[in-house]
Motif scaffolding. Structure first.
Motif, PDB file in Angstrom:
ATOM      1  N   ALA A 154     -15.345  -2.338   0.957  1.00  0.00           N
ATOM      2  CA  ALA A 154     -15.658  -3.042  -0.290  1.00  0.00           C
ATOM      3  C   ALA A 154     -16.820  -2.356  -0.989  1.00  0.00           C
ATOM      4  N   GLY A 155     -16.855  -2.523  -2.303  1.00  0.00           N
ATOM      5  CA  GLY A 155     -17.992  -2.045  -3.067  1.00  0.00           C
ATOM      6  C   GLY A 155     -17.895  -0.604  -3.532  1.00  0.00           C
ATOM      7  N   LEU A 156     -16.788   0.059  -3.272  1.00  0.00           N
ATOM      8  CA  LEU A 156     -16.548   1.416  -3.763  1.00  0.00           C
ATOM      9  C   LEU A 156     -15.179   1.468  -4.412  1.00  0.00           C
ATOM     10  N   SER A 157     -14.984   2.487  -5.242  1.00  0.00           N
ATOM     11  CA  SER A 157     -13.700   2.650  -5.919  1.00  0.00           C
ATOM     12  C   SER A 157     -13.140   4.044  -5.642  1.00  0.00           C
ATOM     13  N   ALA A 158     -11.864   4.200  -5.897  1.00  0.00           N
ATOM     14  CA  ALA A 158     -11.223   5.506  -5.755  1.00  0.00           C
ATOM     15  C   ALA A 158     -11.905   6.525  -6.668  1.00  0.00           C
TER      16      ALA A 158
ATOM     17  N   MET B 159       0.841  -1.175   0.000  1.00  0.00           N
ATOM     18  CA  MET B 159       0.000   0.000   0.000  1.00  0.00           C
ATOM     19  C   MET B 159       0.893   1.248   0.000  1.00  0.00           C
ATOM     20  N   ASN B 160       0.339   2.315  -0.518  1.00  0.00           N
ATOM     21  CA  ASN B 160       1.065   3.569  -0.641  1.00  0.00           C
ATOM     22  C   ASN B 160       1.020   4.365   0.663  1.00  0.00           C
ATOM     23  N   GLU B 161       1.806   5.431   0.717  1.00  0.00           N
ATOM     24  CA  GLU B 161       1.835   6.264   1.909  1.00  0.00           C
ATOM     25  C   GLU B 161       1.808   7.735   1.528  1.00  0.00           C
ATOM     26  N   ILE B 162       1.566   8.569   2.526  1.00  0.00           N
ATOM     27  CA  ILE B 162       1.517  10.015   2.369  1.00  0.00           C
ATOM     28  C   ILE B 162       2.920  10.534   2.059  1.00  0.00           C
ATOM     29  N   ILE B 163       2.999  11.569   1.247  1.00  0.00           N
ATOM     30  CA  ILE B 163       4.258  12.253   0.959  1.00  0.00           C
ATOM     31  C   ILE B 163       4.289  13.507   1.844  1.00  0.00           C
ATOM     32  N   TRP B 164       5.278  13.612   2.715  1.00  0.00           N
ATOM     33  CA  TRP B 164       5.340  14.708   3.688  1.00  0.00           C
ATOM     34  C   TRP B 164       6.312  15.790   3.251  1.00  0.00           C
TER      35      TRP B 164
ATOM     36  N   ILE C 188      -6.157   7.950  -1.665  1.00  0.00           N
ATOM     37  CA  ILE C 188      -7.304   7.116  -2.026  1.00  0.00           C
ATOM     38  C   ILE C 188      -6.816   6.106  -3.057  1.00  0.00           C
ATOM     39  N   GLU C 189      -6.865   4.823  -2.706  1.00  0.00           N
ATOM     40  CA  GLU C 189      -6.346   3.831  -3.654  1.00  0.00           C
ATOM     41  C   GLU C 189      -7.233   2.596  -3.726  1.00  0.00           C
ATOM     42  N   ASP C 190      -7.367   2.101  -4.938  1.00  0.00           N
ATOM     43  CA  ASP C 190      -8.087   0.848  -5.149  1.00  0.00           C
ATOM     44  C   ASP C 190      -7.220  -0.319  -4.697  1.00  0.00           C
ATOM     45  N   LEU C 191      -7.862  -1.291  -4.074  1.00  0.00           N
ATOM     46  CA  LEU C 191      -7.199  -2.511  -3.621  1.00  0.00           C
ATOM     47  C   LEU C 191      -7.859  -3.707  -4.295  1.00  0.00           C
ATOM     48  N   PRO C 192      -7.202  -4.858  -4.297  1.00  0.00           N
ATOM     49  CA  PRO C 192      -7.813  -6.050  -4.878  1.00  0.00           C
ATOM     50  C   PRO C 192      -9.164  -6.389  -4.230  1.00  0.00           C
ATOM     51  N   HIS C 193      -9.959  -7.154  -4.932  1.00  0.00           N
ATOM     52  CA  HIS C 193     -11.254  -7.644  -4.453  1.00  0.00           C
ATOM     53  C   HIS C 193     -12.294  -6.537  -4.317  1.00  0.00           C
TER      54      HIS C 193
ATOM     55  N   GLU D  42      -0.934  19.437  -3.278  1.00  0.00           N
ATOM     56  CA  GLU D  42      -0.865  18.157  -3.992  1.00  0.00           C
ATOM     57  C   GLU D  42      -2.279  17.796  -4.404  1.00  0.00           C
ATOM     58  N   CYS D  43      -2.454  17.495  -5.680  1.00  0.00           N
ATOM     59  CA  CYS D  43      -3.773  17.107  -6.179  1.00  0.00           C
ATOM     60  C   CYS D  43      -3.590  16.256  -7.427  1.00  0.00           C
ATOM     61  N   VAL D  44      -3.670  14.957  -7.237  1.00  0.00           N
ATOM     62  CA  VAL D  44      -3.450  14.007  -8.323  1.00  0.00           C
ATOM     63  C   VAL D  44      -4.613  13.015  -8.308  1.00  0.00           C
ATOM     64  N   ALA D  45      -5.419  13.022  -9.347  1.00  0.00           N
ATOM     65  CA  ALA D  45      -6.569  12.117  -9.426  1.00  0.00           C
ATOM     66  C   ALA D  45      -6.103  10.658  -9.499  1.00  0.00           C
ATOM     67  N   PRO D  46      -6.902   9.745  -8.942  1.00  0.00           N
ATOM     68  CA  PRO D  46      -6.519   8.335  -8.999  1.00  0.00           C
ATOM     69  C   PRO D  46      -6.616   7.788 -10.423  1.00  0.00           C
ATOM     70  N   THR D  47      -5.784   6.810 -10.693  1.00  0.00           N
ATOM     71  CA  THR D  47      -5.854   6.054 -11.946  1.00  0.00           C
ATOM     72  C   THR D  47      -5.975   4.588 -11.568  1.00  0.00           C
ATOM     73  N   PRO D  48      -6.199   3.717 -12.542  1.00  0.00           N
ATOM     74  CA  PRO D  48      -6.275   2.286 -12.195  1.00  0.00           C
ATOM     75  C   PRO D  48      -5.003   1.735 -11.534  1.00  0.00           C
ATOM     76  N   THR D  49      -3.868   2.409 -11.742  1.00  0.00           N
ATOM     77  CA  THR D  49      -2.610   1.894 -11.195  1.00  0.00           C
ATOM     78  C   THR D  49      -1.964   2.801 -10.149  1.00  0.00           C
ATOM     79  N   GLU D  50      -2.477   4.013  -9.957  1.00  0.00           N
ATOM     80  CA  GLU D  50      -1.890   4.949  -8.999  1.00  0.00           C
ATOM     81  C   GLU D  50      -2.967   5.524  -8.082  1.00  0.00           C
ATOM     82  N   PRO D  51      -2.608   5.775  -6.819  1.00  0.00           N
ATOM     83  CA  PRO D  51      -3.591   6.330  -5.883  1.00  0.00           C
ATOM     84  C   PRO D  51      -3.873   7.802  -6.176  1.00  0.00           C
ATOM     85  N   GLY D  52      -5.047   8.253  -5.746  1.00  0.00           N
ATOM     86  CA  GLY D  52      -5.346   9.677  -5.759  1.00  0.00           C
ATOM     87  C   GLY D  52      -4.711  10.308  -4.529  1.00  0.00           C
ATOM     88  N   ARG D  53      -4.263  11.545  -4.694  1.00  0.00           N
ATOM     89  CA  ARG D  53      -3.612  12.255  -3.591  1.00  0.00           C
ATOM     90  C   ARG D  53      -4.099  13.692  -3.546  1.00  0.00           C
TER      91      ARG D  53
END
Length: 169
Positions: free
Chosen positions: A26-30, A1-6, A117-122, A84-95
């Motif tokens: 479960a049941g929601l996405s980034a 899992m990713n972490e905050i950039i300080w 905000i990051e998508d996880l498996p399942h 910092e404002c980066v929208a989530p993608t299928p492979t990268e978390p939103g920040r």
């Protein structure tokens, strides 16, 4: 899992106060969470401890890096700048992160509030919010029991998830 950039000077453990809250649901996405968080004017619709969001010379509705804004929370009138404002993608978390400040002199409070905000498996999403604080008011908040920052940010997370589920229906 990713972490905050300080940013320098705001590393947890080296400031007067630190709060960390996280949910994995479960049941929601980034992608479903992102608009509710990136559009600051929506915060008061699902988080009662946020009010009077206003932008300084920004058309909105989404936060963007460098955008100045104002809101009220925890009894503080907060001036803030999104750094910092980066929208989530299928492979990268939103920040999303901002530097916020209130008061002067001994009443000065400086914070770095960050979200990941990051998508996880399942079919799960992880929402992490962490905040470091500097100044005398931060010392007082750190000593308060129950901890108002932990409880307030948990309310924000719970409201965010509830709002996303309502919209999904």
């Amino acid at each position: 899992m990713n972490e905050i950039i300080w940013p320098e000077g705001y590393l947890p453990g080296l400031t007067e106060n630190f709060a960390s809250n996280e949910v994995i649901v479960a049941g929601l996405s980034a992608e479903q969470i992102w608009p509710l968080l990136s559009q600051a004017h929506l915060w008061p619709t699902y988080y009662a401890n946020s009010a009077n969001v206003r932008f300084h010379r920004h058309e909105g509705p989404d936060l963007q890096e460098g955008v100045r804004f104002y809101f009220e929370t925890f009894g503080f009138p907060v001036e803030a700048q999104c750094n910092e404002c980066v929208a989530p993608t299928p492979t990268e978390p939103g920040r999303i992160a901002w530097h916020g400040w209130a008061g002067e002199g001994d009443t000065r409070l400086d914070v770095h509030h960050a979200w990941l905000i990051e998508d996880l498996p399942h079919g799960r999403v992880r929402i992490l919010t962490q905040e470091t604080q500097k100044g005398k008011p931060a010392e007082e908040l750190a000593r308060a029991k129950p901890n108002p920052m932990i409880n307030g940010h948990q309310d924000w997370l719970d409201g965010l998830v509830k709002a996303a589920r309502t919209i999904k229906r």
